[in-house]
Design a protein around this motif. Structure first.
Motif, mmCIF file in Angstrom:
data_model
loop_
_atom_site.group_PDB
_atom_site.id
_atom_site.type_symbol
_atom_site.label_atom_id
_atom_site.label_comp_id
_atom_site.label_asym_id
_atom_site.label_seq_id
_atom_site.Cartn_x
_atom_site.Cartn_y
_atom_site.Cartn_z
ATOM 1 N N ALA A 62 0.821 -1.215 0.000
ATOM 2 C CA ALA A 62 0.000 0.000 0.000
ATOM 3 C C ALA A 62 0.852 1.261 0.000
ATOM 4 C CB ALA A 62 -0.923 -0.002 1.216
ATOM 5 N N GLY A 63 2.047 1.161 0.545
ATOM 6 C CA GLY A 63 2.968 2.288 0.570
ATOM 7 C C GLY A 63 4.322 1.863 0.060
ATOM 8 N N PRO A 64 5.261 2.812 -0.078
ATOM 9 C CA PRO A 64 6.601 2.455 -0.548
ATOM 10 C C PRO A 64 7.314 1.550 0.438
ATOM 11 C CG PRO A 64 6.540 4.728 0.234
ATOM 12 C CD PRO A 64 5.117 4.255 0.206
ATOM 13 N N LEU A 65 8.188 0.692 -0.088
ATOM 14 C CA LEU A 65 8.955 -0.227 0.746
ATOM 15 C C LEU A 65 10.172 0.489 1.312
ATOM 16 C CD1 LEU A 65 9.586 -3.050 1.868
ATOM 17 C CD2 LEU A 65 10.778 -3.535 -0.295
ATOM 18 N N ASP A 66 10.173 0.722 2.616
ATOM 19 C CA ASP A 66 11.328 1.266 3.334
ATOM 20 C C ASP A 66 12.086 0.067 3.890
ATOM 21 O OD1 ASP A 66 13.088 2.216 5.286
ATOM 22 O OD2 ASP A 66 11.801 3.900 5.816
ATOM 23 N N VAL A 67 13.159 -0.332 3.203
ATOM 24 C CA VAL A 67 13.840 -1.583 3.544
ATOM 25 C C VAL A 67 14.371 -1.557 4.974
ATOM 26 C CG1 VAL A 67 15.830 -3.045 3.017
ATOM 27 C CG2 VAL A 67 14.400 -2.178 1.167
ATOM 28 N N LEU A 68 14.993 -0.451 5.386
ATOM 29 C CA LEU A 68 15.569 -0.382 6.724
ATOM 30 C C LEU A 68 14.490 -0.571 7.792
ATOM 31 C CD1 LEU A 68 18.416 0.115 7.917
ATOM 32 C CD2 LEU A 68 17.746 2.499 8.235
ATOM 33 N N ALA A 69 13.389 0.141 7.646
ATOM 34 C CA ALA A 69 12.307 0.033 8.621
ATOM 35 C C ALA A 69 11.625 -1.329 8.547
ATOM 36 C CB ALA A 69 11.288 1.140 8.398
ATOM 37 N N ALA A 70 11.437 -1.839 7.336
ATOM 38 C CA ALA A 70 10.792 -3.142 7.182
ATOM 39 C C ALA A 70 11.644 -4.254 7.768
ATOM 40 C CB ALA A 70 10.508 -3.405 5.706
ATOM 41 N N HIS A 71 12.960 -4.164 7.580
ATOM 42 C CA HIS A 71 13.855 -5.154 8.181
ATOM 43 C C HIS A 71 13.729 -5.140 9.704
ATOM 44 C CE1 HIS A 71 17.082 -6.346 4.986
ATOM 45 N NE2 HIS A 71 16.195 -7.297 5.179
ATOM 46 N N GLU A 72 13.706 -3.950 10.280
ATOM 47 C CA GLU A 72 13.621 -3.869 11.736
ATOM 48 C C GLU A 72 12.302 -4.454 12.237
ATOM 49 O OE1 GLU A 72 14.627 -0.633 15.170
ATOM 50 O OE2 GLU A 72 13.283 0.028 13.581
ATOM 51 N N ARG A 73 11.190 -4.094 11.604
ATOM 52 C CA ARG A 73 9.894 -4.610 12.040
ATOM 53 C C ARG A 73 9.847 -6.136 11.926
ATOM 54 N NH1 ARG A 73 7.948 -0.110 9.086
ATOM 55 N NH2 ARG A 73 7.507 -1.476 7.295
ATOM 56 N N ALA A 74 10.294 -6.650 10.785
ATOM 57 C CA ALA A 74 10.234 -8.096 10.572
ATOM 58 C C ALA A 74 11.178 -8.839 11.511
ATOM 59 C CB ALA A 74 10.564 -8.417 9.118
ATOM 60 N N THR A 75 12.348 -8.269 11.758
ATOM 61 C CA THR A 75 13.316 -8.914 12.648
ATOM 62 C C THR A 75 12.784 -8.976 14.072
ATOM 63 O OG1 THR A 75 15.174 -8.158 11.290
ATOM 64 C CG2 THR A 75 15.670 -8.802 13.561
ATOM 65 N N LEU A 76 12.318 -7.855 14.589
ATOM 66 C CA LEU A 76 11.880 -7.800 15.985
ATOM 67 C C LEU A 76 10.577 -8.567 16.199
ATOM 68 C CD1 LEU A 76 12.743 -4.095 16.869
ATOM 69 C CD2 LEU A 76 14.135 -6.155 17.162
ATOM 70 N N ALA A 77 9.769 -8.708 15.140
ATOM 71 C CA ALA A 77 8.509 -9.442 15.259
ATOM 72 C C ALA A 77 8.665 -10.927 14.935
ATOM 73 C CB ALA A 77 7.461 -8.829 14.332
ATOM 74 N N GLY A 78 9.884 -11.348 14.563
ATOM 75 C CA GLY A 78 10.076 -12.745 14.177
ATOM 76 C C GLY A 78 9.360 -13.088 12.884
ATOM 77 N N ARG A 79 9.311 -12.131 11.932
ATOM 78 C CA ARG A 79 8.564 -12.317 10.696
ATOM 79 C C ARG A 79 9.465 -12.254 9.460
ATOM 80 N NH1 ARG A 79 4.138 -14.370 9.605
ATOM 81 N NH2 ARG A 79 3.351 -12.697 8.250
ATOM 82 N N LEU A 80 10.716 -12.629 9.616
ATOM 83 C CA LEU A 80 11.602 -12.733 8.462
ATOM 84 C C LEU A 80 11.282 -14.017 7.691
ATOM 85 C CD1 LEU A 80 14.883 -11.709 10.275
ATOM 86 C CD2 LEU A 80 13.727 -10.361 8.502
ATOM 87 N N THR A 81 11.680 -14.064 6.430
ATOM 88 C CA THR A 81 11.455 -15.272 5.644
ATOM 89 C C THR A 81 12.283 -16.425 6.218
ATOM 90 O OG1 THR A 81 13.173 -14.575 4.092
ATOM 91 C CG2 THR A 81 10.886 -14.019 3.537
ATOM 92 N N PRO A 82 11.848 -17.670 6.028
ATOM 93 C CA PRO A 82 12.543 -18.814 6.652
ATOM 94 C C PRO A 82 14.014 -18.922 6.277
ATOM 95 C CG PRO A 82 10.374 -19.486 5.896
ATOM 96 C CD PRO A 82 10.584 -18.091 5.377
ATOM 97 N N ASP A 83 14.372 -18.591 5.025
ATOM 98 C CA ASP A 83 15.780 -18.717 4.636
ATOM 99 C C ASP A 83 16.653 -17.728 5.398
ATOM 100 O OD1 ASP A 83 14.622 -16.567 3.271
ATOM 101 O OD2 ASP A 83 15.786 -16.880 1.434
ATOM 102 N N VAL A 84 16.181 -16.500 5.558
ATOM 103 C CA VAL A 84 16.944 -15.496 6.305
ATOM 104 C C VAL A 84 17.003 -15.860 7.780
ATOM 105 C CG1 VAL A 84 16.999 -13.078 7.032
ATOM 106 C CG2 VAL A 84 16.489 -13.656 4.648
ATOM 107 N N ALA A 85 15.880 -16.257 8.345
ATOM 108 C CA ALA A 85 15.850 -16.632 9.760
ATOM 109 C C ALA A 85 16.811 -17.789 10.044
ATOM 110 C CB ALA A 85 14.432 -17.009 10.168
ATOM 111 N N ALA A 86 16.899 -18.746 9.123
ATOM 112 C CA ALA A 86 17.797 -19.888 9.309
ATOM 113 C C ALA A 86 19.257 -19.452 9.313
ATOM 114 C CB ALA A 86 17.551 -20.921 8.215
ATOM 115 N N GLU A 87 19.618 -18.518 8.428
ATOM 116 C CA GLU A 87 21.006 -18.049 8.397
ATOM 117 C C GLU A 87 21.332 -17.209 9.628
ATOM 118 O OE1 GLU A 87 23.384 -19.058 5.913
ATOM 119 O OE2 GLU A 87 21.665 -20.422 5.884
ATOM 120 N N GLN A 88 20.388 -16.413 10.086
ATOM 121 C CA GLN A 88 20.624 -15.662 11.319
ATOM 122 C C GLN A 88 20.840 -16.608 12.495
ATOM 123 O OE1 GLN A 88 17.533 -12.763 11.951
ATOM 124 N NE2 GLN A 88 18.393 -11.331 10.475
#
Length: 261
Positions: A62-88
């Motif tokens: 619905a709005g522009p993708l702010d990668v920095l903010a989206a990364h923070e929200r997804a990381t802190l909420a445990g909502r990263l994609t499975p491949d990224v979460a596995a590497e972390q």
């Protein structure tokens, strides 16, 4: 030495390549020394290198993708994609991280840069939710080693070499990725003349690499300066630091110890 946990991240499309051989050698050498080893072979994993909207399941578009903010929200909420979460999780698990790669156009292969872009998210490796950069912060307590193969001869990467010092070329990775996130990088291990390496030269490289792997937790890391002690509020080096005549990347090294390359 007590058993340690090491993550090897390998970035070459051909498993029978020199990089493939060095990855296998490192894993075998470390296992034989009693350590635990995990290998992320990015090409074998068909790792997705680019950050895009698919990385953020909660992004509606619905709005522009702010990668920095989206990364923070997804990381802190445990909502990263499975491949990224596995590497972390592998990075969290590791006491040391080894990046194995060929130098392509004086930098990391795109797939390895993409691993950094997608795995070292805001909220995990940097950002206001974790300790500040250039300290033993977000990923502190971990060692890091770059193992890089280079087609050119070593003399071309000297202070008067046409390509510049290897330490300068790798500064964005050593300082800007590894030390920025709190890991303690060791001086890189490099195999030069990789395109036509003889059997004897490879055997010598293996011996030296084995020695470097044996020192993974005992060798002194590159003595990068700490943000907390050595820089002002504008992130500039304090005026009383730095030996007279020192310029460039060397300013960001403490006066004692090796220069990392």
């Amino acid at each position: 030495m007590s058993s340690k946990k090491i993550l090897v991240v390998s970035a070459h499309p051909e498993p029978r390549s020199l990089n493939g051989a060095l990855t296998s050698f490192a894993a075998g050498h470390l296992l034989a020394a009693g350590h635990e080893v995990r290998v992320s072979d990015l090409y074998a994993m068909k790792w997705k290198a680019s950050v895009d909207a698919d990385d953020f399941p909660d992004h509606t578009g619905a709005g522009p993708l702010d990668v920095l903010a989206a990364h923070e929200r997804a990381t802190l909420a445990g909502r990263l994609t499975p491949d990224v979460a596995a590497e972390q999780e592998k990075v969290r698990w590791a006491d040391a991280v080894i990046l194995q790669f060929p130098m392509w156009w004086f930098s990391l292969p795109a797939i390895l840069k993409g691993w950094v872009d997608r795995v070292f998210t805001n909220g995990f490796a940097h950002g206001p939710a974790v300790p500040p950069p250039y300290t033993e912060g977000a990923l502190g307590g971990r060692r890091a080693l770059l193992s890089v193969t280079i087609g050119a001869r070593a003399s071309a990467f000297s202070d008067r070499g046409a390509h510049g010092r290897l330490a300068d070329l790798l500064f964005p990775v050593q300082h800007g990725v590894l030390w920025f996130t709190g890991m303690a990088p060791l001086a890189p291990f490099a195999v030069y003349g990789a395109a036509g390496l003889s059997t004897e030269a490879y055997a010598a490289a293996e011996r030296e690499y084995g020695r470097r792997l044996d020192g993974l937790f005992t060798d002194e890391p590159v003595p990068f300066r700490s943000l907390v002690d050595d820089y002002d509020r504008d992130l500039r080096l304090l005026p009383d630091l730095g030996a007279p005549g020192t310029t460039g990347h060397d300013l960001h090294l403490r006066e004692t110890g090796p220069a990392g390359g």
